[in-house]
Design an enzyme around this catalytic site. Sequence first.
Site, mmCIF file in Angstrom:
data_model
loop_
_atom_site.group_PDB
_atom_site.id
_atom_site.type_symbol
_atom_site.label_atom_id
_atom_site.label_comp_id
_atom_site.label_asym_id
_atom_site.label_seq_id
_atom_site.Cartn_x
_atom_site.Cartn_y
_atom_site.Cartn_z
ATOM 1 N N PRO A 9 1.261 60.159 1.985
ATOM 2 C CA PRO A 9 1.484 58.872 1.242
ATOM 3 C C PRO A 9 2.959 59.086 0.774
ATOM 4 O O PRO A 9 3.370 60.143 0.433
ATOM 5 C CB PRO A 9 0.658 58.793 0.072
ATOM 6 C CG PRO A 9 -0.127 60.380 -0.178
ATOM 7 C CD PRO A 9 -0.129 60.687 1.181
ATOM 8 N N ASN A 10 3.827 57.935 1.037
ATOM 9 C CA ASN A 10 5.098 58.009 0.607
ATOM 10 C C ASN A 10 5.977 58.593 1.452
ATOM 11 O O ASN A 10 7.338 58.392 1.394
ATOM 12 C CB ASN A 10 5.234 58.280 -0.876
ATOM 13 C CG ASN A 10 4.534 57.456 -1.898
ATOM 14 O OD1 ASN A 10 4.585 56.219 -1.805
ATOM 15 N ND2 ASN A 10 3.702 58.211 -2.644
ATOM 16 N N ARG A 17 13.631 57.791 -0.383
ATOM 17 C CA ARG A 17 12.829 57.827 -1.682
ATOM 18 C C ARG A 17 13.597 59.466 -2.338
ATOM 19 O O ARG A 17 13.212 60.403 -1.415
ATOM 20 C CB ARG A 17 11.262 58.303 -1.335
ATOM 21 C CG ARG A 17 10.734 58.749 -2.311
ATOM 22 C CD ARG A 17 9.451 59.238 -1.805
ATOM 23 N NE ARG A 17 8.640 59.823 -2.892
ATOM 24 C CZ ARG A 17 7.791 60.878 -2.810
ATOM 25 N NH1 ARG A 17 7.362 61.137 -1.440
ATOM 26 N NH2 ARG A 17 6.743 61.482 -3.828
ATOM 27 N N TYR A 22 14.214 65.253 -1.305
ATOM 28 C CA TYR A 22 13.703 65.114 0.261
ATOM 29 C C TYR A 22 14.750 64.972 1.166
ATOM 30 O O TYR A 22 14.296 65.005 2.505
ATOM 31 C CB TYR A 22 12.642 63.954 0.022
ATOM 32 C CG TYR A 22 11.384 64.064 -0.692
ATOM 33 C CD1 TYR A 22 10.456 65.198 -0.298
ATOM 34 C CD2 TYR A 22 11.124 63.355 -1.822
ATOM 35 C CE1 TYR A 22 9.322 65.267 -1.340
ATOM 36 C CE2 TYR A 22 10.222 63.401 -2.673
ATOM 37 C CZ TYR A 22 9.145 64.417 -2.273
ATOM 38 O OH TYR A 22 8.209 64.441 -3.329
ATOM 39 N N ASN A 71 1.549 67.352 6.227
ATOM 40 C CA ASN A 71 2.015 67.432 4.997
ATOM 41 C C ASN A 71 1.193 66.118 4.264
ATOM 42 O O ASN A 71 1.565 65.085 4.432
ATOM 43 C CB ASN A 71 3.446 66.908 5.152
ATOM 44 C CG ASN A 71 4.166 66.840 3.760
ATOM 45 O OD1 ASN A 71 3.589 66.607 2.655
ATOM 46 N ND2 ASN A 71 5.612 66.741 3.800
ATOM 47 N N ALA A 74 1.010 63.983 -1.940
ATOM 48 C CA ALA A 74 0.478 64.083 -3.205
ATOM 49 C C ALA A 74 -1.010 64.328 -2.944
ATOM 50 O O ALA A 74 -1.866 64.844 -3.747
ATOM 51 C CB ALA A 74 0.724 62.871 -3.880
ATOM 52 N N ASP A 84 -11.826 69.173 2.943
ATOM 53 C CA ASP A 84 -12.910 69.416 3.738
ATOM 54 C C ASP A 84 -12.568 69.160 5.265
ATOM 55 O O ASP A 84 -13.431 69.692 5.960
ATOM 56 C CB ASP A 84 -14.099 68.488 3.168
ATOM 57 C CG ASP A 84 -14.580 69.057 1.844
ATOM 58 O OD1 ASP A 84 -14.456 70.106 1.359
ATOM 59 O OD2 ASP A 84 -15.356 68.161 1.140
ATOM 60 N N GLU A 95 -0.072 73.571 6.666
ATOM 61 C CA GLU A 95 0.272 73.019 5.471
ATOM 62 C C GLU A 95 1.621 72.959 5.283
ATOM 63 O O GLU A 95 2.267 74.187 5.297
ATOM 64 C CB GLU A 95 -0.525 73.415 4.198
ATOM 65 C CG GLU A 95 0.137 72.454 3.154
ATOM 66 C CD GLU A 95 -0.730 72.910 1.621
ATOM 67 O OE1 GLU A 95 -0.292 72.666 0.709
ATOM 68 O OE2 GLU A 95 -1.706 73.602 1.828
ATOM 69 N N HIS A 97 5.254 71.365 3.164
ATOM 70 C CA HIS A 97 5.918 70.456 2.228
ATOM 71 C C HIS A 97 7.474 70.692 2.195
ATOM 72 O O HIS A 97 7.847 72.006 2.625
ATOM 73 C CB HIS A 97 5.269 71.054 0.763
ATOM 74 C CG HIS A 97 4.020 70.792 0.608
ATOM 75 N ND1 HIS A 97 3.458 69.629 0.470
ATOM 76 C CD2 HIS A 97 2.978 71.626 0.694
ATOM 77 C CE1 HIS A 97 2.341 69.635 0.348
ATOM 78 N NE2 HIS A 97 1.852 71.002 0.450
ATOM 79 N N ILE A 98 8.133 69.660 2.202
ATOM 80 C CA ILE A 98 9.389 69.495 2.300
ATOM 81 C C ILE A 98 10.188 70.330 1.014
ATOM 82 O O ILE A 98 11.205 70.996 1.173
ATOM 83 C CB ILE A 98 10.106 68.019 2.382
ATOM 84 C CG1 ILE A 98 9.503 67.352 3.670
ATOM 85 C CG2 ILE A 98 11.526 67.846 2.259
ATOM 86 C CD1 ILE A 98 9.827 65.844 3.761
ATOM 87 N N ARG A 104 7.971 72.679 -9.012
ATOM 88 C CA ARG A 104 8.092 71.318 -9.280
ATOM 89 C C ARG A 104 7.248 71.233 -10.595
ATOM 90 O O ARG A 104 6.728 72.303 -11.035
ATOM 91 C CB ARG A 104 7.822 70.530 -8.145
ATOM 92 C CG ARG A 104 8.913 70.532 -7.270
ATOM 93 C CD ARG A 104 8.853 69.529 -6.070
ATOM 94 N NE ARG A 104 9.080 67.855 -6.538
ATOM 95 C CZ ARG A 104 8.609 67.034 -5.823
ATOM 96 N NH1 ARG A 104 8.239 67.062 -4.879
ATOM 97 N NH2 ARG A 104 8.734 65.680 -6.560
#
Length: 144
Positions: A9-10, A17, A22, A71, A74, A84, A95, A97-98, A104
């Site tokens: 999401p996003n 954003r 980011y 990624n 949230a 799962d 996994e 993340h930027i 954070r």
Amino acid sequence: MKILIINGPNLNLLGEREPEVYGKQTFNDYFTSLQFKLREVELSHFQSNHEGKIIDKLHEARLHFDGVVLNAAAYTHTSVAIADAVKAINIPVVEVHISNTSARENFRKHSYIAPYASGVITGFGMKSYELAVLSFVELPEKND
């Protein structure tokens, strides 16, 4: 080698954003440059703001890809269902993340996905995706 990048999401708003977190580059622009740079890897990408669509794409990926760069945004910190799905599929997932999620808000410090991922890469901006893809190319035994 076929790798699928899944964005949650996003992340469709990358480039506009919170550019201080980011960056200013859109994901599509970055993805085009990544494909050019890593021509030896067949890269695809998918983005959804919907948890169930991400789960469906993970299930589908197990049939068509050698690995997934995920990624979950949230959903990383909230979705047992996506965790799962990662656990259930028989291909490796890295996994990504930027931003550095550990630096954070407190809620971003816990990942439901990390225990089932082959590895976690955070905090290198968009370069996090490239590092994840390279982990499949340069450390294939790690991702088995």
